[in-house]
Design a protein around this motif. Structure first.
Motif, PDB file in Angstrom:
ATOM      1  N   ASP A  67      61.142  55.049  67.084  1.00  0.00           N
ATOM      2  CA  ASP A  67      62.521  55.501  66.846  1.00  0.00           C
ATOM      3  C   ASP A  67      63.095  56.263  68.037  1.00  0.00           C
ATOM      4  N   VAL A  68      62.246  56.880  68.843  1.00  0.00           N
ATOM      5  CA  VAL A  68      62.714  57.649  70.001  1.00  0.00           C
ATOM      6  C   VAL A  68      61.960  57.162  71.232  1.00  0.00           C
ATOM      7  N   GLU A  69      62.690  56.636  72.190  1.00  0.00           N
ATOM      8  CA  GLU A  69      62.071  56.095  73.397  1.00  0.00           C
ATOM      9  C   GLU A  69      61.271  57.163  74.132  1.00  0.00           C
ATOM     10  N   ALA A  70      60.109  56.761  74.646  1.00  0.00           N
ATOM     11  CA  ALA A  70      59.242  57.629  75.449  1.00  0.00           C
ATOM     12  C   ALA A  70      58.748  58.846  74.670  1.00  0.00           C
ATOM     13  N   HIS A  71      58.592  58.707  73.361  1.00  0.00           N
ATOM     14  CA  HIS A  71      58.045  59.767  72.524  1.00  0.00           C
ATOM     15  C   HIS A  71      56.998  59.185  71.579  1.00  0.00           C
ATOM     16  N   LYS A  72      55.934  59.940  71.356  1.00  0.00           N
ATOM     17  CA  LYS A  72      54.925  59.554  70.376  1.00  0.00           C
ATOM     18  C   LYS A  72      55.221  60.288  69.077  1.00  0.00           C
ATOM     19  N   ILE A  73      55.320  59.553  67.970  1.00  0.00           N
ATOM     20  CA  ILE A  73      55.673  60.138  66.675  1.00  0.00           C
ATOM     21  C   ILE A  73      54.562  59.847  65.674  1.00  0.00           C
ATOM     22  N   THR A  74      54.041  60.900  65.070  1.00  0.00           N
ATOM     23  CA  THR A  74      52.996  60.758  64.060  1.00  0.00           C
ATOM     24  C   THR A  74      53.321  61.671  62.882  1.00  0.00           C
ATOM     25  N   LYS A  75      52.735  61.347  61.716  1.00  0.00           N
ATOM     26  CA  LYS A  75      52.870  62.238  60.567  1.00  0.00           C
ATOM     27  C   LYS A  75      52.058  63.498  60.836  1.00  0.00           C
ATOM     28  N   ALA A  76      52.647  64.642  60.539  1.00  0.00           N
ATOM     29  CA  ALA A  76      51.935  65.904  60.717  1.00  0.00           C
ATOM     30  C   ALA A  76      50.845  66.024  59.663  1.00  0.00           C
ATOM     31  N   GLY A  77      49.722  66.582  60.052  1.00  0.00           N
ATOM     32  CA  GLY A  77      48.605  66.728  59.129  1.00  0.00           C
ATOM     33  C   GLY A  77      48.615  68.083  58.439  1.00  0.00           C
ATOM     34  N   PRO A  78      47.677  68.306  57.529  1.00  0.00           N
ATOM     35  CA  PRO A  78      47.586  69.585  56.810  1.00  0.00           C
ATOM     36  C   PRO A  78      47.480  70.778  57.750  1.00  0.00           C
ATOM     37  N   GLU A  79      46.840  70.577  58.892  1.00  0.00           N
ATOM     38  CA  GLU A  79      46.691  71.687  59.842  1.00  0.00           C
ATOM     39  C   GLU A  79      48.013  72.113  60.463  1.00  0.00           C
ATOM     40  N   ASP A  80      49.038  71.265  60.346  1.00  0.00           N
ATOM     41  CA  ASP A  80      50.355  71.590  60.895  1.00  0.00           C
ATOM     42  C   ASP A  80      51.294  72.168  59.840  1.00  0.00           C
ATOM     43  N   THR A  81      50.801  72.275  58.606  1.00  0.00           N
ATOM     44  CA  THR A  81      51.649  72.726  57.511  1.00  0.00           C
ATOM     45  C   THR A  81      51.416  74.200  57.216  1.00  0.00           C
ATOM     46  N   VAL A  82      52.505  74.968  57.218  1.00  0.00           N
ATOM     47  CA  VAL A  82      52.456  76.392  56.888  1.00  0.00           C
ATOM     48  C   VAL A  82      53.305  76.610  55.644  1.00  0.00           C
ATOM     49  N   ALA A  83      52.745  77.225  54.622  1.00  0.00           N
ATOM     50  CA  ALA A  83      53.486  77.501  53.389  1.00  0.00           C
ATOM     51  C   ALA A  83      54.415  78.690  53.592  1.00  0.00           C
ATOM     52  N   ALA A  84      55.574  78.635  52.953  1.00  0.00           N
ATOM     53  CA  ALA A  84      56.548  79.716  53.080  1.00  0.00           C
ATOM     54  C   ALA A  84      55.949  81.061  52.682  1.00  0.00           C
ATOM     55  N   ALA A  85      55.078  81.053  51.662  1.00  0.00           N
ATOM     56  CA  ALA A  85      54.473  82.302  51.193  1.00  0.00           C
ATOM     57  C   ALA A  85      53.548  82.925  52.227  1.00  0.00           C
ATOM     58  N   ASP A  86      53.131  82.126  53.206  1.00  0.00           N
ATOM     59  CA  ASP A  86      52.216  82.623  54.234  1.00  0.00           C
ATOM     60  C   ASP A  86      52.937  83.114  55.485  1.00  0.00           C
ATOM     61  N   VAL A  87      54.261  83.100  55.461  1.00  0.00           N
ATOM     62  CA  VAL A  87      55.054  83.562  56.602  1.00  0.00           C
ATOM     63  C   VAL A  87      55.800  84.829  56.210  1.00  0.00           C
ATOM     64  N   SER A  88      55.663  85.864  57.002  1.00  0.00           N
ATOM     65  CA  SER A  88      56.382  87.110  56.730  1.00  0.00           C
ATOM     66  C   SER A  88      57.008  87.648  58.007  1.00  0.00           C
ATOM     67  N   SER A  89      57.983  88.516  57.842  1.00  0.00           N
ATOM     68  CA  SER A  89      58.673  89.131  58.976  1.00  0.00           C
ATOM     69  C   SER A  89      58.772  90.630  58.749  1.00  0.00           C
ATOM     70  N   ASP A  90      58.832  91.383  59.843  1.00  0.00           N
ATOM     71  CA  ASP A  90      58.977  92.821  59.706  1.00  0.00           C
ATOM     72  C   ASP A  90      60.385  93.198  59.247  1.00  0.00           C
ATOM     73  N   LYS A  91      61.313  92.229  59.302  1.00  0.00           N
ATOM     74  CA  LYS A  91      62.682  92.453  58.843  1.00  0.00           C
ATOM     75  C   LYS A  91      63.025  91.360  57.829  1.00  0.00           C
ATOM     76  N   GLU A  92      63.318  91.769  56.600  1.00  0.00           N
ATOM     77  CA  GLU A  92      63.579  90.794  55.544  1.00  0.00           C
ATOM     78  C   GLU A  92      64.742  89.883  55.905  1.00  0.00           C
ATOM     79  N   ALA A  93      65.731  90.412  56.611  1.00  0.00           N
ATOM     80  CA  ALA A  93      66.900  89.606  56.990  1.00  0.00           C
ATOM     81  C   ALA A  93      66.513  88.444  57.894  1.00  0.00           C
ATOM     82  N   CYS A  94      65.374  88.563  58.571  1.00  0.00           N
ATOM     83  CA  CYS A  94      64.943  87.534  59.516  1.00  0.00           C
ATOM     84  C   CYS A  94      64.019  86.499  58.889  1.00  0.00           C
TER      85      CYS A  94
END
Length: 260
Positions: A67-94
């Motif tokens: 779909d994109v010339e000169a690019h390799k495209i693959t499905k991301a694996g489980p190791e590339d997946t981060v759950a929203a619950a596992d991401v936090s910020s020191d500022k809630e607005a961010c």
């Protein structure tokens, strides 16, 4: 940078670069917001709300190899997946921006997909010689790796997600911290960039820092109807000060076209 997502992105890019460079040296050619609701309702602009794409529809609209010339495209694996619950910020607005940074799903999408998109190094067969080995090796790492995440919602929820990102980027322009998998890194600066595509599109360059090491990254958010796409990009050469990280314009354009 040793933050989990960045490290994975860098590793994927390194493997691609070294594989292509080895071929060149050998002298041969490179062979789920709210859940979607049924029924039409009036959106903020007075138009019938768009229903969320199904898993099958979203998969069909996601980028694939070629779909994109000169690019390799693959499905991301489980190791590339981060759950929203596992991401936090020191500022809630961010927090919305922090989740988008890692390609984490916002709310409860009806369906989601992820792709790894890596640009091909500008190295051709027979380019490396004893005299230009250092420069050729540097060019092999001048590639951009992008984590592309698609999530489908009803249009009102998708619009709300984009609005939350826009507000977070404004409120957090001076910087914030992001923590995932026990690792924390600082986003010291956010600069808005120009981008177009879909019904709405936003883009920023982020200056990321951890343990005294820094690197630029880019984040693009695009909405087409009820689908939100985020693109987090990293360039190995730019991270070492020997290249420039630009927005993945060709990738964004190709994905916008498939969603239209």
């Amino acid at each position: 940078m040793r933050a989990t997502a960045v490290r994975r992105t860098a590793l994927a890019a390194s493997v691609a670069a070294l594989a292509l460079l080895a071929t060149a040296c050998g002298g041969s050619e490179p062979s789920k917001g709210d859940e979607a609701k049924d029924g039409a309702k009036e959106g903020a602009a007075g138009k019938p709300a768009v229903k969320a794409l199904t898993a099958a529809e979203l998969e069909k609209a996601s980028l694939v190899q070629g779909d994109v010339e000169a690019h390799k495209i693959t499905k991301a694996g489980p190791e590339d997946t981060v759950a929203a619950a596992d991401v936090s910020s020191d500022k809630e607005a961010c927090a919305p921006l922090a989740r988008a940074f890692y390609g984490a799903e916002e709310g409860k999408p009806a369906a989601s997909t992820k792709r790894q998109v890596i640009s091909e190094p500008k190295v051709e067969a027979g380019d490396m010689t004893e005299e230009n080995a250092e420069d050729t090796l540097a060019s092999a790492f001048d590639l951009t790796s992008t984590l592309l995440s698609l999530s489908s919602y009803d249009s009102a929820t998708a619009e709300g997600n984009i609005a939350a990102l826009r507000k977070a980027a404004t409120d957090c322009a001076g910087g914030f911290s992001v923590t995932t998998a026990g690792e924390t890194q600082k986003i010291t600066k956010i600069t808005e960039e120009k981008v177009s595509g879909g019904d709405e599109a936003l883009a920023w360059t982020l200056a990321a820092e951890q343990d005294g090491e820094s690197a630029p990254l880019t984040l693009v958010a695009l909405r087409q109807g009820g689908t939100v796409a985020t693109f987090t990009s990293f360039n190995l050469a730019a991270a070492s000060g020997k290249g420039t990280l630009e927005l993945p314009a060709a990738v964004v354009a190709a994905q916008a076209a498939k969603l239209a």
